[in-house]
Motif scaffolding. Sequence first.
Motif, PDB file in Angstrom:
ATOM      1  N   GLU A 170     -16.891  -1.980 -18.360  1.00  0.00           N
ATOM      2  CA  GLU A 170     -18.212  -1.951 -19.009  1.00  0.00           C
ATOM      3  C   GLU A 170     -18.102  -1.487 -20.454  1.00  0.00           C
ATOM      4  OE1 GLU A 170     -20.522   0.434 -16.300  1.00  0.00           O
ATOM      5  OE2 GLU A 170     -20.697  -1.221 -14.857  1.00  0.00           O
ATOM      6  N   TYR A 171     -17.229  -0.513 -20.704  1.00  0.00           N
ATOM      7  CA  TYR A 171     -17.023  -0.032 -22.068  1.00  0.00           C
ATOM      8  C   TYR A 171     -16.472  -1.155 -22.947  1.00  0.00           C
ATOM      9  CZ  TYR A 171     -15.074   2.383 -26.079  1.00  0.00           C
ATOM     10  OH  TYR A 171     -14.771   2.758 -27.355  1.00  0.00           O
ATOM     11  N   LEU A 172     -15.432  -1.854 -22.450  1.00  0.00           N
ATOM     12  CA  LEU A 172     -14.831  -2.933 -23.223  1.00  0.00           C
ATOM     13  C   LEU A 172     -15.832  -4.052 -23.487  1.00  0.00           C
ATOM     14  CD1 LEU A 172     -11.333  -3.205 -21.493  1.00  0.00           C
ATOM     15  CD2 LEU A 172     -11.798  -2.340 -23.794  1.00  0.00           C
ATOM     16  N   ILE A 173     -16.584  -4.429 -22.468  1.00  0.00           N
ATOM     17  CA  ILE A 173     -17.557  -5.507 -22.610  1.00  0.00           C
ATOM     18  C   ILE A 173     -18.650  -5.102 -23.588  1.00  0.00           C
ATOM     19  CG2 ILE A 173     -19.321  -6.848 -21.398  1.00  0.00           C
ATOM     20  CD1 ILE A 173     -17.339  -6.681 -18.933  1.00  0.00           C
ATOM     21  N   ALA A 174     -19.146  -3.874 -23.476  1.00  0.00           N
ATOM     22  CA  ALA A 174     -20.184  -3.398 -24.395  1.00  0.00           C
ATOM     23  C   ALA A 174     -19.660  -3.370 -25.835  1.00  0.00           C
ATOM     24  CB  ALA A 174     -20.669  -2.009 -23.975  1.00  0.00           C
ATOM     25  N   ALA A 175     -18.426  -2.924 -26.004  1.00  0.00           N
ATOM     26  CA  ALA A 175     -17.849  -2.868 -27.342  1.00  0.00           C
ATOM     27  C   ALA A 175     -17.672  -4.287 -27.915  1.00  0.00           C
ATOM     28  CB  ALA A 175     -16.525  -2.129 -27.322  1.00  0.00           C
ATOM     29  N   LEU A 176     -17.270  -5.239 -27.076  1.00  0.00           N
ATOM     30  CA  LEU A 176     -17.064  -6.607 -27.546  1.00  0.00           C
ATOM     31  C   LEU A 176     -18.375  -7.310 -27.844  1.00  0.00           C
ATOM     32  CD1 LEU A 176     -14.167  -7.556 -25.152  1.00  0.00           C
ATOM     33  CD2 LEU A 176     -14.090  -7.771 -27.650  1.00  0.00           C
ATOM     34  N   THR A 177     -19.403  -7.022 -27.082  1.00  0.00           N
ATOM     35  CA  THR A 177     -20.682  -7.726 -27.276  1.00  0.00           C
ATOM     36  C   THR A 177     -21.639  -6.954 -28.161  1.00  0.00           C
ATOM     37  OG1 THR A 177     -21.643  -6.739 -25.277  1.00  0.00           O
ATOM     38  CG2 THR A 177     -20.505  -8.871 -25.037  1.00  0.00           C
ATOM     39  N   GLY A 178     -21.325  -5.676 -28.415  1.00  0.00           N
ATOM     40  CA  GLY A 178     -22.222  -4.860 -29.232  1.00  0.00           C
ATOM     41  C   GLY A 178     -23.466  -4.448 -28.478  1.00  0.00           C
ATOM     42  N   SER A 179     -23.444  -4.582 -27.145  1.00  0.00           N
ATOM     43  CA  SER A 179     -24.651  -4.289 -26.376  1.00  0.00           C
ATOM     44  C   SER A 179     -24.974  -2.801 -26.337  1.00  0.00           C
ATOM     45  CB  SER A 179     -24.519  -4.824 -24.946  1.00  0.00           C
ATOM     46  OG  SER A 179     -23.443  -4.187 -24.275  1.00  0.00           O
ATOM     47  N   ASP A 180     -24.024  -1.956 -26.751  1.00  0.00           N
ATOM     48  CA  ASP A 180     -24.327  -0.531 -26.824  1.00  0.00           C
ATOM     49  C   ASP A 180     -24.802  -0.130 -28.219  1.00  0.00           C
ATOM     50  OD1 ASP A 180     -22.017  -0.733 -28.287  1.00  0.00           O
ATOM     51  OD2 ASP A 180     -20.965   0.895 -27.263  1.00  0.00           O
ATOM     52  N   GLY A 181     -24.861  -1.121 -29.113  1.00  0.00           N
ATOM     53  CA  GLY A 181     -25.327  -0.866 -30.466  1.00  0.00           C
ATOM     54  C   GLY A 181     -24.276  -0.297 -31.393  1.00  0.00           C
ATOM     55  N   THR A 182     -23.046  -0.084 -30.894  1.00  0.00           N
ATOM     56  CA  THR A 182     -22.018   0.519 -31.744  1.00  0.00           C
ATOM     57  C   THR A 182     -20.770  -0.318 -31.863  1.00  0.00           C
ATOM     58  OG1 THR A 182     -21.033   1.731 -29.907  1.00  0.00           O
ATOM     59  CG2 THR A 182     -22.792   2.843 -31.136  1.00  0.00           C
ATOM     60  N   GLY A 183     -20.623  -1.348 -31.030  1.00  0.00           N
ATOM     61  CA  GLY A 183     -19.370  -2.121 -31.014  1.00  0.00           C
ATOM     62  C   GLY A 183     -19.245  -3.037 -32.216  1.00  0.00           C
ATOM     63  N   PRO A 184     -18.133  -3.755 -32.292  1.00  0.00           N
ATOM     64  CA  PRO A 184     -17.869  -4.637 -33.417  1.00  0.00           C
ATOM     65  C   PRO A 184     -18.975  -5.675 -33.631  1.00  0.00           C
ATOM     66  CG  PRO A 184     -15.913  -4.445 -32.040  1.00  0.00           C
ATOM     67  CD  PRO A 184     -17.034  -3.721 -31.348  1.00  0.00           C
TER      68      PRO A 184
END
Length: 187
Positions: A170-184
Amino acid sequence: MRQSKRTLILDAAVQVVQREGIAAVTFDSVAAQAELTKGGLLYHFRSREALLEAVHEHLAHQWESQLEQAAGTTADHAGPRERSAAYAAVCTTSATRAELLLLVEAANDPTLSAYWEDVQNRWVPSPDSAELPQADLEDFVLRLAADGLWLHESIGGRPLDPRLCRQVAEYLIAALTGSDGTGPAAG
């Protein structure tokens, strides 16, 4: 739907690899695992090499199907971040010893490695340049983290608790998609 005999044989060969390694794949061992006769295998595969090549093709096809399911579409219709997120999701849930052993075997055989490389090139091609913009570098590092988690899980040893594995995914996916507002993707 009834499984075809060819698919049954290929799945049986994968089970033999998973349990005993590639060297244990013989017509006798696969026939016993599939509960078929040796002649039944020879009808579908003229040699051990043909059987092993078909196993590589079979697993690469299964891998692509998992990627399509995770992305909800094909590689041609998914954007770069959707493909990367699907790759991370699949890498964190599908690691097996059989896949690892077969990938190692394929590393020195262009025919066998082509099955795996074709899928990987559609979903997460390696960077074309020696230097990347920051966002692309972050995406590539996250992909390498997914590869590392897959390798950790496929080696065996002490696997991660499924809850932690899911949390990492979930962390990797959120970081890749920016769904946590902080990813790439947010940048």
